[in-house]
Design a protein around this motif. Structure first.
Motif, PDB file in Angstrom:
ATOM      1  N   SER A   7     -12.867   0.046  -1.377  1.00  0.00           N
ATOM      2  CA  SER A   7     -13.485   0.246  -2.677  1.00  0.00           C
ATOM      3  C   SER A   7     -13.521  -1.065  -3.458  1.00  0.00           C
ATOM      4  CB  SER A   7     -12.683   1.301  -3.442  1.00  0.00           C
ATOM      5  OG  SER A   7     -12.794   1.139  -4.809  1.00  0.00           O
ATOM      6  N   PRO A   8     -14.659  -1.423  -4.033  1.00  0.00           N
ATOM      7  CA  PRO A   8     -14.727  -2.630  -4.871  1.00  0.00           C
ATOM      8  C   PRO A   8     -13.746  -2.552  -6.045  1.00  0.00           C
ATOM      9  CG  PRO A   8     -16.935  -1.824  -4.397  1.00  0.00           C
ATOM     10  CD  PRO A   8     -15.969  -0.786  -3.895  1.00  0.00           C
ATOM     11  N   GLU A   9     -13.526  -1.361  -6.571  1.00  0.00           N
ATOM     12  CA  GLU A   9     -12.584  -1.188  -7.691  1.00  0.00           C
ATOM     13  C   GLU A   9     -11.153  -1.508  -7.245  1.00  0.00           C
ATOM     14  OE1 GLU A   9     -16.236   1.018  -8.284  1.00  0.00           O
ATOM     15  OE2 GLU A   9     -14.756   1.317  -6.704  1.00  0.00           O
ATOM     16  N   TYR A  10     -10.796  -1.077  -6.045  1.00  0.00           N
ATOM     17  CA  TYR A  10      -9.463  -1.368  -5.496  1.00  0.00           C
ATOM     18  C   TYR A  10      -9.279  -2.885  -5.358  1.00  0.00           C
ATOM     19  CZ  TYR A  10      -5.983  -2.232  -1.867  1.00  0.00           C
ATOM     20  OH  TYR A  10      -4.930  -2.748  -1.148  1.00  0.00           O
ATOM     21  N   LEU A  11     -10.263  -3.553  -4.772  1.00  0.00           N
ATOM     22  CA  LEU A  11     -10.156  -4.993  -4.564  1.00  0.00           C
ATOM     23  C   LEU A  11     -10.094  -5.753  -5.882  1.00  0.00           C
ATOM     24  CD1 LEU A  11     -12.620  -5.308  -1.570  1.00  0.00           C
ATOM     25  CD2 LEU A  11     -10.117  -5.561  -1.511  1.00  0.00           C
ATOM     26  N   LYS A  12     -10.917  -5.362  -6.841  1.00  0.00           N
ATOM     27  CA  LYS A  12     -10.893  -6.006  -8.160  1.00  0.00           C
ATOM     28  C   LYS A  12      -9.540  -5.797  -8.833  1.00  0.00           C
ATOM     29  CE  LYS A  12     -13.185  -6.156 -12.613  1.00  0.00           C
ATOM     30  NZ  LYS A  12     -14.041  -5.500 -13.551  1.00  0.00           N
ATOM     31  N   SER A  13      -9.021  -4.588  -8.751  1.00  0.00           N
ATOM     32  CA  SER A  13      -7.721  -4.271  -9.353  1.00  0.00           C
ATOM     33  C   SER A  13      -6.603  -5.088  -8.712  1.00  0.00           C
ATOM     34  CB  SER A  13      -7.431  -2.779  -9.221  1.00  0.00           C
ATOM     35  OG  SER A  13      -6.119  -2.493  -9.650  1.00  0.00           O
ATOM     36  N   MET A  14      -6.600  -5.178  -7.381  1.00  0.00           N
ATOM     37  CA  MET A  14      -5.558  -5.954  -6.692  1.00  0.00           C
ATOM     38  C   MET A  14      -5.619  -7.421  -7.091  1.00  0.00           C
ATOM     39  SD  MET A  14      -3.461  -4.168  -4.954  1.00  0.00           S
ATOM     40  CE  MET A  14      -2.641  -5.580  -4.269  1.00  0.00           C
ATOM     41  N   HIS A  22      -2.695  -4.616   5.164  1.00  0.00           N
ATOM     42  CA  HIS A  22      -3.139  -4.203   6.495  1.00  0.00           C
ATOM     43  C   HIS A  22      -4.155  -5.212   7.019  1.00  0.00           C
ATOM     44  CE1 HIS A  22      -1.261  -0.257   5.756  1.00  0.00           C
ATOM     45  NE2 HIS A  22      -1.659  -0.474   4.518  1.00  0.00           N
ATOM     46  N   SER A  23      -4.519  -5.074   8.308  1.00  0.00           N
ATOM     47  CA  SER A  23      -5.456  -6.019   8.907  1.00  0.00           C
ATOM     48  C   SER A  23      -6.811  -6.011   8.207  1.00  0.00           C
ATOM     49  CB  SER A  23      -5.634  -5.740  10.405  1.00  0.00           C
ATOM     50  OG  SER A  23      -6.139  -4.442  10.610  1.00  0.00           O
ATOM     51  N   ASN A  24      -7.160  -4.897   7.565  1.00  0.00           N
ATOM     52  CA  ASN A  24      -8.439  -4.849   6.844  1.00  0.00           C
ATOM     53  C   ASN A  24      -8.300  -5.197   5.357  1.00  0.00           C
ATOM     54  OD1 ASN A  24      -7.094  -2.424   6.238  1.00  0.00           O
ATOM     55  ND2 ASN A  24      -9.016  -1.302   5.973  1.00  0.00           N
ATOM     56  N   VAL A  30       3.601   0.140  -5.576  1.00  0.00           N
ATOM     57  CA  VAL A  30       2.689   0.741  -4.609  1.00  0.00           C
ATOM     58  C   VAL A  30       1.311   0.882  -5.244  1.00  0.00           C
ATOM     59  CG1 VAL A  30       2.195   2.783  -3.213  1.00  0.00           C
ATOM     60  CG2 VAL A  30       4.566   1.976  -3.472  1.00  0.00           C
ATOM     61  N   VAL A  31       0.323   0.273  -4.604  1.00  0.00           N
ATOM     62  CA  VAL A  31      -1.065   0.387  -5.037  1.00  0.00           C
ATOM     63  C   VAL A  31      -1.815   1.034  -3.869  1.00  0.00           C
ATOM     64  CG1 VAL A  31      -3.131  -0.806  -5.839  1.00  0.00           C
ATOM     65  CG2 VAL A  31      -0.866  -1.677  -6.471  1.00  0.00           C
ATOM     66  N   PRO A  32      -2.135   2.317  -3.987  1.00  0.00           N
ATOM     67  CA  PRO A  32      -2.802   2.999  -2.878  1.00  0.00           C
ATOM     68  C   PRO A  32      -4.157   2.358  -2.551  1.00  0.00           C
ATOM     69  CG  PRO A  32      -1.988   4.578  -4.477  1.00  0.00           C
ATOM     70  CD  PRO A  32      -1.852   3.219  -5.105  1.00  0.00           C
ATOM     71  N   VAL A  33      -4.381   2.179  -1.253  1.00  0.00           N
ATOM     72  CA  VAL A  33      -5.663   1.662  -0.782  1.00  0.00           C
ATOM     73  C   VAL A  33      -6.707   2.744  -1.013  1.00  0.00           C
ATOM     74  CG1 VAL A  33      -6.961   0.887   1.238  1.00  0.00           C
ATOM     75  CG2 VAL A  33      -4.562   0.215   0.957  1.00  0.00           C
ATOM     76  N   SER A  34      -7.842   2.355  -1.551  1.00  0.00           N
ATOM     77  CA  SER A  34      -8.924   3.327  -1.720  1.00  0.00           C
ATOM     78  C   SER A  34     -10.184   2.785  -1.053  1.00  0.00           C
ATOM     79  CB  SER A  34      -9.174   3.633  -3.202  1.00  0.00           C
ATOM     80  OG  SER A  34      -9.611   2.494  -3.882  1.00  0.00           O
ATOM     81  N   SER A  40       0.868  -1.179   0.000  1.00  0.00           N
ATOM     82  CA  SER A  40       0.000   0.000   0.000  1.00  0.00           C
ATOM     83  C   SER A  40       0.904   1.228   0.000  1.00  0.00           C
ATOM     84  CB  SER A  40      -0.905   0.002   1.240  1.00  0.00           C
ATOM     85  OG  SER A  40      -0.165   0.354   2.392  1.00  0.00           O
ATOM     86  N   GLN A  41       0.313   2.389   0.121  1.00  0.00           N
ATOM     87  CA  GLN A  41       1.071   3.626   0.156  1.00  0.00           C
ATOM     88  C   GLN A  41       1.715   3.882   1.521  1.00  0.00           C
ATOM     89  OE1 GLN A  41      -2.185   3.235   0.135  1.00  0.00           O
ATOM     90  NE2 GLN A  41      -3.281   4.930   1.104  1.00  0.00           N
ATOM     91  N   ALA A  42       1.375   3.093   2.532  1.00  0.00           N
ATOM     92  CA  ALA A  42       1.859   3.313   3.892  1.00  0.00           C
ATOM     93  C   ALA A  42       3.323   2.907   4.044  1.00  0.00           C
ATOM     94  CB  ALA A  42       1.000   2.536   4.879  1.00  0.00           C
ATOM     95  N   LEU A  43       4.058   3.715   4.771  1.00  0.00           N
ATOM     96  CA  LEU A  43       5.478   3.460   5.021  1.00  0.00           C
ATOM     97  C   LEU A  43       5.694   2.082   5.630  1.00  0.00           C
ATOM     98  CD1 LEU A  43       8.411   4.466   5.087  1.00  0.00           C
ATOM     99  CD2 LEU A  43       7.893   5.535   7.307  1.00  0.00           C
ATOM    100  N   ARG A  44       4.835   1.666   6.562  1.00  0.00           N
ATOM    101  CA  ARG A  44       5.011   0.383   7.247  1.00  0.00           C
ATOM    102  C   ARG A  44       4.912  -0.808   6.294  1.00  0.00           C
ATOM    103  NH1 ARG A  44       0.577   3.100   8.752  1.00  0.00           N
ATOM    104  NH2 ARG A  44      -1.485   2.162   8.589  1.00  0.00           N
ATOM    105  N   THR A  45       4.097  -0.719   5.246  1.00  0.00           N
ATOM    106  CA  THR A  45       4.031  -1.824   4.279  1.00  0.00           C
ATOM    107  C   THR A  45       5.266  -1.821   3.390  1.00  0.00           C
ATOM    108  OG1 THR A  45       2.738  -0.586   2.639  1.00  0.00           O
ATOM    109  CG2 THR A  45       1.498  -1.885   4.272  1.00  0.00           C
ATOM    110  N   LYS A  46       5.705  -0.642   3.006  1.00  0.00           N
ATOM    111  CA  LYS A  46       6.918  -0.540   2.176  1.00  0.00           C
ATOM    112  C   LYS A  46       8.132  -1.074   2.916  1.00  0.00           C
ATOM    113  CE  LYS A  46       5.200   3.671  -0.026  1.00  0.00           C
ATOM    114  NZ  LYS A  46       5.448   5.117  -0.150  1.00  0.00           N
TER     115      LYS A  46
END
Length: 188
Positions: A120-127, A143-145, A106-110, A84-90
């Protein structure tokens, strides 16, 4: 779980992925448009600091966990890493990416426009599409979610719940057909 036991389990899961790909490939003749079996490893970011609250780095324990993840997955044929865009994932993905000579994508969580508490359903489909179509195996650091929802989007037969205080889950998702996947849950 010891490092050796984790490596043995990862090796066993890789063999399972190979067997599934052969099993599904033998059932019908292959063509260029046929689905390719993909193994997707998913982890939640490692232990994070409390501050800065908006985008915390990893704690020392988190950095050690990231190094252990790199050792565990070093021979897993990972060709693509998503964060994700978060430093902790990177930072969780960084040791493995360096070891393999890869750059994490990096694929930003939306979040959903109608419900900001849902992804976002679009984010999940894209991932799911990006992971399933990537060459080789894939690591997703989320992330946990996001991790459970991405597993669901991949067609996982088991969708986990990740407690906010747990950082040692490793999920191995073998995507063997479009929208169909087997999930194995390991501890790092």
């Amino acid at each position: 779980m010891t490092f050796t036991r984790t490596c043995l389990r990862v090796a066993a899961l890789c063999c399972l992925a190979l067997l599934l790909s052969r099993e599904h490939g033998a059932a019908q003749p292959l063509s260029q448009s046929d689905f390719t079996v993909t193994t997707v490893y998913l982890v939640r970011h490692a232990e994070k600091a409390a501050a800065p609250a908006a985008d915390p780095p990893l704690l020392e324990a988190g950095s050690k966990r990231a190094e252990e993840l790199a050792r565990t997955l070093s021979k897993a044929n990972i060709k693509t890493i998503f964060t994700s865009q978060a430093l902790r994932t990177k930072l969780t993905a960084e040791p493995l990416a360096k070891q393999l000579g890869l750059t994490a994508k990096v694929v930003p969580v939306s979040m959903s426009k109608t419900n900001p508490r849902e992804l976002s359903p679009e984010y999940l489909k894209s991932m799911a599409e990006q992971a399933a179509s990537a060459p080789g195996n894939v690591l997703i650091v989320g992330h946990s979610n996001t991790v459970p929802e991405i597993i669901k989007a991949l067609g996982g037969d088991v969708v986990p719940t990740i407690d906010e205080t747990v950082f040692d889950d490793l999920f191995v998702v073998t995507v063997y057909a479009k929208g169909k996947a087997k999930v194995a849950h390991l501890k790092q």
